[in-house]
Each structure stands twice: as C-alpha cells, then as structure tokens.
Design an enzyme around this catalytic site. Sequence first.
Site, PDB file in Angstrom:
ATOM      1  N   GLU A  69       0.830  -1.211   0.000  1.00 38.36           N
ATOM      2  CA  GLU A  69       0.000   0.000   0.000  1.00 38.36           C
ATOM      3  C   GLU A  69       0.863   1.260   0.000  1.00 38.36           C
ATOM      4  O   GLU A  69       1.874   1.353   0.696  1.00 38.36           O
ATOM      5  CB  GLU A  69      -0.894  -0.005   1.244  1.00 38.36           C
ATOM      6  CG  GLU A  69      -1.838   1.145   1.360  1.00 38.36           C
ATOM      7  CD  GLU A  69      -3.061   1.023   0.456  1.00 38.36           C
ATOM      8  OE1 GLU A  69      -3.350   2.020  -0.250  1.00 38.36           O
ATOM      9  OE2 GLU A  69      -3.716  -0.020   0.459  1.00 38.36           O
ATOM     10  N   ASP A  97       9.643   5.670  -2.976  1.00 38.68           N
ATOM     11  CA  ASP A  97       9.056   4.396  -3.390  1.00 38.68           C
ATOM     12  C   ASP A  97       9.798   3.298  -2.647  1.00 38.68           C
ATOM     13  O   ASP A  97      10.980   3.062  -2.900  1.00 38.68           O
ATOM     14  CB  ASP A  97       9.175   4.206  -4.910  1.00 38.68           C
ATOM     15  CG  ASP A  97       8.341   3.042  -5.425  1.00 38.68           C
ATOM     16  OD1 ASP A  97       8.081   2.098  -4.654  1.00 38.68           O
ATOM     17  OD2 ASP A  97       7.947   3.069  -6.604  1.00 38.68           O
ATOM     18  N   ARG A 113       8.999   0.066  -2.576  1.00 41.41           N
ATOM     19  CA  ARG A 113       8.641  -1.272  -3.041  1.00 41.41           C
ATOM     20  C   ARG A 113       9.854  -2.087  -3.491  1.00 41.41           C
ATOM     21  O   ARG A 113      10.739  -1.584  -4.160  1.00 41.41           O
ATOM     22  CB  ARG A 113       7.627  -1.178  -4.187  1.00 41.41           C
ATOM     23  CG  ARG A 113       6.261  -0.706  -3.735  1.00 41.41           C
ATOM     24  CD  ARG A 113       5.330  -0.481  -4.892  1.00 41.41           C
ATOM     25  NE  ARG A 113       5.770   0.609  -5.756  1.00 41.41           N
ATOM     26  CZ  ARG A 113       5.099   1.023  -6.827  1.00 41.41           C
ATOM     27  NH1 ARG A 113       3.964   0.424  -7.161  1.00 41.41           N
ATOM     28  NH2 ARG A 113       5.557   2.021  -7.563  1.00 41.41           N
ATOM     29  N   SER A 173       2.924  -2.529 -17.690  1.00 45.38           N
ATOM     30  CA  SER A 173       3.313  -1.477 -16.749  1.00 45.38           C
ATOM     31  C   SER A 173       3.892  -0.272 -17.485  1.00 45.38           C
ATOM     32  O   SER A 173       4.539  -0.417 -18.523  1.00 45.38           O
ATOM     33  CB  SER A 173       4.368  -1.997 -15.766  1.00 45.38           C
ATOM     34  OG  SER A 173       4.781  -0.987 -14.879  1.00 45.38           O
ATOM     35  N   LYS A 199       9.911  -1.506 -12.241  1.00 49.44           N
ATOM     36  CA  LYS A 199       9.422  -2.875 -12.093  1.00 49.44           C
ATOM     37  C   LYS A 199      10.190  -3.813 -13.017  1.00 49.44           C
ATOM     38  O   LYS A 199      10.626  -4.900 -12.603  1.00 49.44           O
ATOM     39  CB  LYS A 199       7.926  -2.939 -12.389  1.00 49.44           C
ATOM     40  CG  LYS A 199       7.052  -2.256 -11.351  1.00 49.44           C
ATOM     41  CD  LYS A 199       5.573  -2.376 -11.704  1.00 49.44           C
ATOM     42  CE  LYS A 199       4.699  -1.720 -10.649  1.00 49.44           C
ATOM     43  NZ  LYS A 199       3.251  -1.820 -10.967  1.00 49.44           N
TER      44      LYS A 199
END
Length: 214
Positions: A101, A135, A137, A158, A163
């Site tokens: 999230e 970020d 992630r 994407s 990524k």
Amino acid sequence: MPADLTAATPRARVRVPLHFHDGYAVDADLVTFDGLVDGREHIAVVLGDPAPGTTPLVRLHSECLTGDVFGSARCDCGPQLREAVERIAERGGVLLYLRQEGRGIGLYNKLDAYALQDQGLDTYEANAALGLPEDARDYTAAAQMLRALDVTRVDLLSHNPDKAEQLRALGIDVHDRVPTGVFTTPHNARYLRAKVLQTSHTLPLGDLTELHAG
C-alpha cells in the site's frame, strides 16, 4: 535464479469467480505462497491460458485500498486493476496482487501524504516530508511468486521502468514492457504527471499537463 534468491512454493490454489462493478466477470485461480522473503500475504491471480509458445502477460499491482476498493479518483489504481484483469484473461498470464500500500509506506502514511499533497506537495515530495522513501517497493517476492508458478519470461503490463529493472535483476526475463491505459481525472493529473517527471513512467506528459492546467 540469483544465488541469494530463495525459492517460494505454492501454498494453495482456489478457483474464484470475479465480478466487477461494470458487469465484467471472469474466473480466476488465486494462488497463495509459502517462503516469500517479506512474509506478506501476496497473491497471484492466474487468468486465461497462454497459447503455446507465447509469453504470458504479467502485471505487478500494488494494493491500493482507496483506489481498488473505494474507487478513489486521486490515483489510477482501480481502473488499472480492472483493465489488467481483462487484458491478462484474454491473453493468458498472471496478475500479482502485492501488499505494498502507498508504494510500500502503508495506508496511514499514504493518507498522511495525501494531506501534504493538499497543501501543494507532489506525491514524492510528500513522502520525503514525512521522512519516508519516495518508493519503498521491493519486487523480490514477486520474482519468487513467478518462479513458483514456473513463469520466468514475461511481457510486463506497466508504465513503470523500475518494475522491469528489478525483475530483470532478480532473474526474470522481461521480454517486453506493455503500456497500460491512461486513466486521467482532474483529481489525479498532477499525481500522474509527477510519476513521469520523478520516476520516468511512460505516460503522455503533454496530455497530463493540459488536463492539470485545465
């Protein structure tokens, strides 16, 4: 597989009929895993059946309660999720629903960042003002999940180059990066424009600038 990437294994697989607010429906296999490095309850949504010799279409979708569940117009997450499910089902592949999230900072911090955005900061500046990463992630668990499903070559759905870069570094062959749709509203144009300027998302900057100015 990188030497320091431990293997994960499928834990359970269950067939679930999915129904969306616009009437679209499709059956999917939801897969859970043991051995994920971050210990979070990520799931794989397996959709369709790739034709022999084709590369599966894959999306890494970070959880967004406000967008995915409540339909918030401040981001494009809900429409991206809806689009990805249909496109992957048509071609065959996997949507990884990752419990990350707010680009990894959590729901409460994300809402705190929203409050700062209301004062004029962009989405990345707001995270920094809270002492948080722009970020946070990490896609190691995503690579583990793909390998556990015997998926090592993907076409990645994407706009986010990070990524693809992370997956490649983790031993996944990203054959192509396929753009998602662009889902702009008067409420998210500034957010999407910041993605282009700050993290090189491949979105049409001119269109976003025009909508934000309007």
